[in-house]
Design a protein around this motif. Structure first.
Motif: not given
Length: 398
Positions: A254-259
């Motif tokens: 939820r707190l990490i942008e994963i492509d």
């Protein structure tokens, strides 16, 4: 040992508690042994599994869970994948009894791994059972840790897994990995899509041939390395990005942008958008533009990556074909062509995309390109040993 183990399984099935108590006492000293028949010609897994069944009949659920986990560890170390998948399914079924969302999340992780094994080995009965359990696990809800509140970072760390693998910290700086195992651990956690994994399972994946009791500290060091990679100055609580509670670890996606997750979210939103064809086309194009290649291509043979790679790739195909269909309905042949070429850019043997491309180019009046596309199609099919004759695709094939 084989006779006693089979008797234990039959006893558990029949519900004979007195016999179960006696058999458990007999089998416990042999719990780490394999059940073999015919001088080792046939192996039925480890003795932990029938003991787990007996323990469950006798009302000791926690002991049953311990034995199933031991069976998983033991068979994983041996590389006995069919028995590993069966033990994972047994444990998942047990964990799904009740309303514990943490255990339901662990069950989902187990079933995902078992399903990948069953598909790879064509174990159809296990595949059907795993697919059914996966649906049940997901209905039970996500991990309770998802409800935990964490401070939002000013800049989210990013992880790219589509076509490459790289990570940036909350400072926007690229991470330079000093630890190969920490890097691999992060990939495994990404492939779990925010669900929990037991420490024992992670240790088995990272150090399959080493003693378990010596590796808990090394796993903790690897997890700490990932935390420092995301947050070099330790500005946020340690559990912000990599959460650990008891025996379970997860990545707080939820707190990490994963492509790959951004792509999946955008693609699903576009696929479910049915109000306006033009808007749907725009949304599908934007989603497909995110797809830079298959997931974790630098880990082509890692079994833990197979399910995630397949799930994301299948979503890409669904979105690309949906784009072609929407463009066809609107009479936009150029977008149709683009959709099919996106697919063939990843898989040159995708027959349906070849046929759709030929039809779109023919409809567009680009006869030279259509002839070239048909020649390429015929060549690719010959490479597969498929005799397709002359390609005459139609709209219905979309």
């Amino acid at each position: 040992m084989a006779t006693l183990s089979l008797l234990a399984l039959v006893t558990a099935e029949l519900g004979d508690r007195d016999m179960a108590a006696a058999l458990r006492i007999i089998l416990l000293p042999f719990r780490d042994q394999l059940i073999t028949m015919g001088f080792g010609a046939i192996c039925l897994g480890t003795v932990h599994r029938p003991i787990a069944r007996l323990s469950l009949l006798l009302g000791d659920k926690e002991e049953a869970i311990r034995h199933y986990r031991a069976a998983i560890t033991f068979t994983a170390q041996l590389g006995a994948h069919p028995w590993l998948a069966e033990a994972q399914i047994d444990l998942a079924e047990l964990l799904l009894q009740g309303d514990d969302s943490v255990r339901a999340d662990e069950a989902e992780t187990l079933v995902v791994e078992a399903l990948a094994t069953a598909r790879a080995l064509s174990l159809h009965r296990l595949e059907e059972l795993a697919a059914s359990l996966l649906a049940t696990a997901r209905r039970k809800g996500k991990d309770a840790m998802l409800r935990t509140s964490f401070p939002e970072p000013h800049v989210r760390p990013t992880i790219r897994v589509l076509g490459t693998f790289d990570v940036t910290s909350i400072r926007g700086e690229p991470v330079r990995w000093q630890s190969r195992k920490a890097r691999e651990l992060l990939k495994i956690l990404v492939s779990r899509r925010g669900t929990t994994v037991t420490r024992e399972r992670l240790i088995d994946l990272l150090w399959p041939d080493e003693q378990l009791d010596r590796l808990y500290n090394r796993l903790a060091v690897a997890a700490s390395t990932i935390r420092r990679a995301f947050d070099p100055a330790a500005e946020l609580p340690p559990n912000t990005f990599v959460e650990s509670r008891g025996d379970l670890i997860r990545l707080n996606t939820r707190l990490i942008e994963i492509d790959a997750e951004c792509f999946m979210s955008d693609a699903r939103a576009a696929l479910e958008h049915a109000l306006d064809t033009t808007a749907r086309i725009d949304m599908l194009v934007a989603a497909l533009d995110r797809y830079a290649g298959d997931v974790l291509i630098d880990e082509p043979d890692a079994p833990w990556a197979l399910h995630y790679r397949r799930e994301v790739h299948d979503t890409f195909l669904e979105a690309a074909y949906a784009l072609a269909l929407a463009a066809s309905a609107k009479g936009d042949q150029l977008t149709r062509v683009d959709a099919y070429r996106r697919i063939l850019g990843l898989d040159v043997y995708e027959q349906r995309a070849h046929e759709g491309l030929i039809h779109a180019l023919t409809t567009l009046g680009a006869r030279g390109q259509a002839a070239e596309a048909e020649a390429n199609y015929m060549q690719r099919m010959r490479e597969l040993g498929v005799n397709v004759g002359q390609a005459r695709p139609s709209h219905s094939e979309e």
